[in-house]
Scaffold this active site. Structure first.
Site, mmCIF file in Angstrom:
data_model
loop_
_atom_site.group_PDB
_atom_site.id
_atom_site.type_symbol
_atom_site.label_atom_id
_atom_site.label_comp_id
_atom_site.label_asym_id
_atom_site.label_seq_id
_atom_site.Cartn_x
_atom_site.Cartn_y
_atom_site.Cartn_z
ATOM 1 N N PHE A 11 0.817 -1.213 0.000
ATOM 2 C CA PHE A 11 0.000 0.000 0.000
ATOM 3 C C PHE A 11 0.844 1.253 0.000
ATOM 4 C CE2 PHE A 11 0.764 -0.903 4.517
ATOM 5 C CZ PHE A 11 1.258 0.318 4.934
ATOM 6 N N PRO A 57 3.824 -0.909 10.152
ATOM 7 C CA PRO A 57 2.509 -0.574 9.605
ATOM 8 C C PRO A 57 1.411 -1.445 10.215
ATOM 9 C CG PRO A 57 3.738 -1.908 8.029
ATOM 10 C CD PRO A 57 4.635 -1.708 9.221
ATOM 11 N N SER A 99 -0.510 3.037 12.506
ATOM 12 C CA SER A 99 0.831 2.496 12.323
ATOM 13 C C SER A 99 1.705 3.120 13.391
ATOM 14 C CB SER A 99 1.365 2.850 10.937
ATOM 15 O OG SER A 99 0.544 2.276 9.945
ATOM 16 N N HIS A 142 7.104 -6.677 12.732
ATOM 17 C CA HIS A 142 7.035 -5.977 11.434
ATOM 18 C C HIS A 142 5.658 -5.459 11.072
ATOM 19 C CE1 HIS A 142 5.001 -9.324 9.566
ATOM 20 N NE2 HIS A 142 5.215 -8.907 8.350
ATOM 21 N N LYS A 175 -4.402 1.002 -2.410
ATOM 22 C CA LYS A 175 -4.077 -0.430 -2.339
ATOM 23 C C LYS A 175 -4.009 -1.012 -3.739
ATOM 24 C CE LYS A 175 -4.505 -2.875 0.956
ATOM 25 N NZ LYS A 175 -3.499 -3.400 1.911
#
Lengths: 479, 137
Positions: free
Chosen positions: A203, A376, A383, A402, A478
């Protein structure tokens, strides 16, 4: 087989060494996260990784862990550089999939009225979706330069500024890359896809700094409350998948030479100090460099789009890189194990480097704070920006989580989204979304992911990275 | 339907059935392409010959689907019809009929990054042959 985990404290659960395991497992999680879904499969994978030759200290898993192929996603494992293995399955198909964050001089109020124009322009100018091809056309000889130079190649073509490279992990280039090891097939796939976002969970996101946890560190990172940010998540595209696939195919044929019984063919590996091991490491570096060039081009294009859509100068926009991290990679690093400095190959598969203050691999601007770690979340929540710590060096080979990690399968997410307009729901929360794939939005809906704050609280609580700032999405593109 | 989708958190797979190996390999390929794209077009004309080898049945299956996925990912070939002329545990030869992808004629459904060895199974069962394959998506 069900594994019994031993609770060490509120954030650490040990998987005691048993059977073929060479070392124990250590899982960073919480009681609450363990309830969200069955963790038996990824825990079995942690045990499988622990059985590989030359693994040091422990087979680790981060709180966003979930079932992967071979290694779990969220897995971290370090192998002795002289007597250990390297495994394509410990890196993943999307080599150097990663995240890049840039700050701006703008605050939310500056763009509120023009957000729709901005998201439409970003969507239009960013190649997205399955099989999308890029705005950059490469000859094979030029493609090999990308593979050798990484971000630097993009900069030489005018995509970006010097500062972008300093603020990229490894300065956007693994120097061991050897393009002569790359198959024709990988080159063919890579030729057309540079400067593309791809599909699935990749994204581009416009966000706003929502809360600051460590003011002094945030200041050094160039972040302040209310500020508009840009984040992008993508990797090495078809090029990286092909490199991984090529080496998996060869290594599965040769793995019997290691004289071990692999519990899963996807764990195929080679000794680092073998011809095959070296070839994979140097080919993987090509894919890592391709990914950095890709994110560099996408950032540059996003910068130009912001300027045009908002009709402002580069100076007024002030879009500066905060940092670029990779979360699917294997790297040669120095770590202290049982008081002894050792050269190791750290595999981070769905895990982020989290180097502490003072580490020589971090650019001078961040030498006093530690490296920025970008985590994220799903597209409807938040995030986080975190910072690397000494505890990560001591415990996790300088690694942390992550992302949020999936909790629903794609099919289950589609089922749950039936009859709902996910884009409307997001719009009601103040998030504009544009997407390409027919089922992308349903598959990637917020409900499909773990609660990012629970994941981040575990690594913060364990001390393997600390929260610096939270970002709230306001516009998402996206694939 | 001669296959079922296997539902996994981060990836998905197929559980495919066939009367014999030839049937099984054709059904597995069709199942994969049903996940990749939908099309209205039935006028595929183009042909492509391929030969695949493998160490055993599971390896042959991975190599087969991996080759077809490459033809799609790199060359935009959507495989529509398959004629397997010979198949053994270590090799097969086939003629593929395909459509060249065009956004007006095809709707893309999902991106499959790779065919994995993860928990791969290809075996003879009481009712014929079956296989389980997990894709990375």
């Amino acid at each position: 087989m069900t594994h019994q985990l031993k609770k060490i404290d509120d954030y650490r659960w040990e998987l005691p060494q048993s059977g073929a395991m060479n070392v124990p497992g250590m899982i960073y999680t919480s009681a609450a996260l363990q309830k969200t879904k069955d963790i038996n499969e990824p825990v079995q994978q942690v045990a499988n990784v622990a059985s590989l030759p030359g693994i040091l200290k422990a087979s680790l898993a981060m709180p966003d862990m979930h079932w992967g192929y071979g290694f779990p996603i969220g897995g971290v494992a370090a192998f002795d550089w002289e007597n250990g293995v390297i495994s394509p399955g410990g890196v993943g198909y999307d080599i150097n999939c990663g995240v890049r964050l840039a700050s701006t001089h703008l605050v939310e109020g500056d763009i509120k009225d023009r957000l729709e124009d901005l998201v439409n322009a970003l969507y239009q100018n960013t190649p997205t979706g399955v099989g999308s091809t890029g705005s950059v056309t490469l000859s094979y000889s030029e493609e090999k330069k990308v593979l050798k130079q990484g971000s630097r190649w993009a900069l030489r073509q005018g995509f970006g500024v010097d500062n972008d490279i300093e603020r990229t992990e490894d300065s956007g280039c693994m120097p061991n890359a050897d393009p002569d090891l790359i198959s024709k097939r990988a080159l063919e796939r890579g030729k057309k896809q540079l400067g593309t976002l791809g599909s699935g969970n990749h994204f581009l996101e416009v966000g706003v700094v929502d809360e600051i946890f460590l003011p002094e560190t945030a200041r050094v990172f160039g972040l302040f409350e209310g500020q508009v940010t840009l984040m992008l998540h993508t990797g090495s595209r078809g090029f990286g998948y092909q490199v991984c696939d090529d080496f998996l195919a060869i290594m599965t044929k040769h793995v019997h030479k290691l004289g071990i019984n692999l519990p899963d063919r996807q764990l195929a590996c080679a000794m680092i100090q073998s011809d095959m091991g070296r070839r994979y490491y140097n080919a993987m570096a090509c894919a890592a460099n391709y990914a950095w060039a890709n994110r560099q081009i996408l950032l540059h294009q996003a910068r130009e789009t912001f300027q045009r859509a908002l009709n402002i100068s580069p100076r007024a926009l002030g879009m500066n890189m905060v940092y670029d991290v990779c979360h699917n990679i294997a790297k040669k690093e120095e770590h202290v194990i049982n008081g002894k400095k050792q050269t190791v190959c750290v595999h981070r598969k769905g895990a982020t480097r989290s180097f502490p203050p003072g580490h020589q691999s971090i650019c001078s601007e961040y030498r006093d704070t530690g490296q920025p770690v970008i985590i994220p979340g799903d597209m409807g929540t938040a995030s986080y920006v975190m910072v690397g710590t000494e505890e990560a060096m001591d415990e996790t080979f300088g690694s942390t989580c992550h992302g949020a990690g999936r909790v629903l399968s794609r099919k289950a997410a589609k089922k749950k989204s039936r009859g709902r307009a996910i884009n409307r729901e997001l719009e009601d929360k103040g998030i504009l979304v544009r997407w390409t794939g027919r089922s992308t939005l349903a598959e990637e809906m917020p409900d499909a992911y773990k609660d990012i704050s629970q994941v981040v609280d575990v690594v913060d609580g364990a001390g393997i990275s600390k929260k610096v700032a939270r970002l709230r999405p306001i516009a998402v593109v996206k694939g | 339907m001669n296959y079922k989708l296997i539902d996994h958190t981060a990836d998905f797979g197929i559980h495919v059935f066939g009367l014999n190996p030839k049937d099984l390999f054709i059904n597995a390929a069709s199942a994969m392409f049903e996940q990749i794209a939908e099309s209205e077009d039935k006028s595929w004309e183009k042909k492509h010959d391929i030969k695949i080898s493998g160490a055993d049945w599971p390896d042959l299956m991975v190599n087969w689907l991996r080759e077809l996925l490459f033809l799609w990912s790199a060359r935009q070939m959507l495989i529509k019809d398959i004629d397997i002329s010979s198949i053994t545990e270590t090799g097969l030869a086939a003629v593929l009929a395909y459509d060249a992808y065009h956004p007006d004629n095809h709707i893309l459904k999902s991106e499959i990054k790779a065919v994995t060895y993860h928990q791969i199974q290809v075996k003879e069962s009481s009712t014929g042959w079956e296989a389980k394959i997990i894709f990375d998506v």
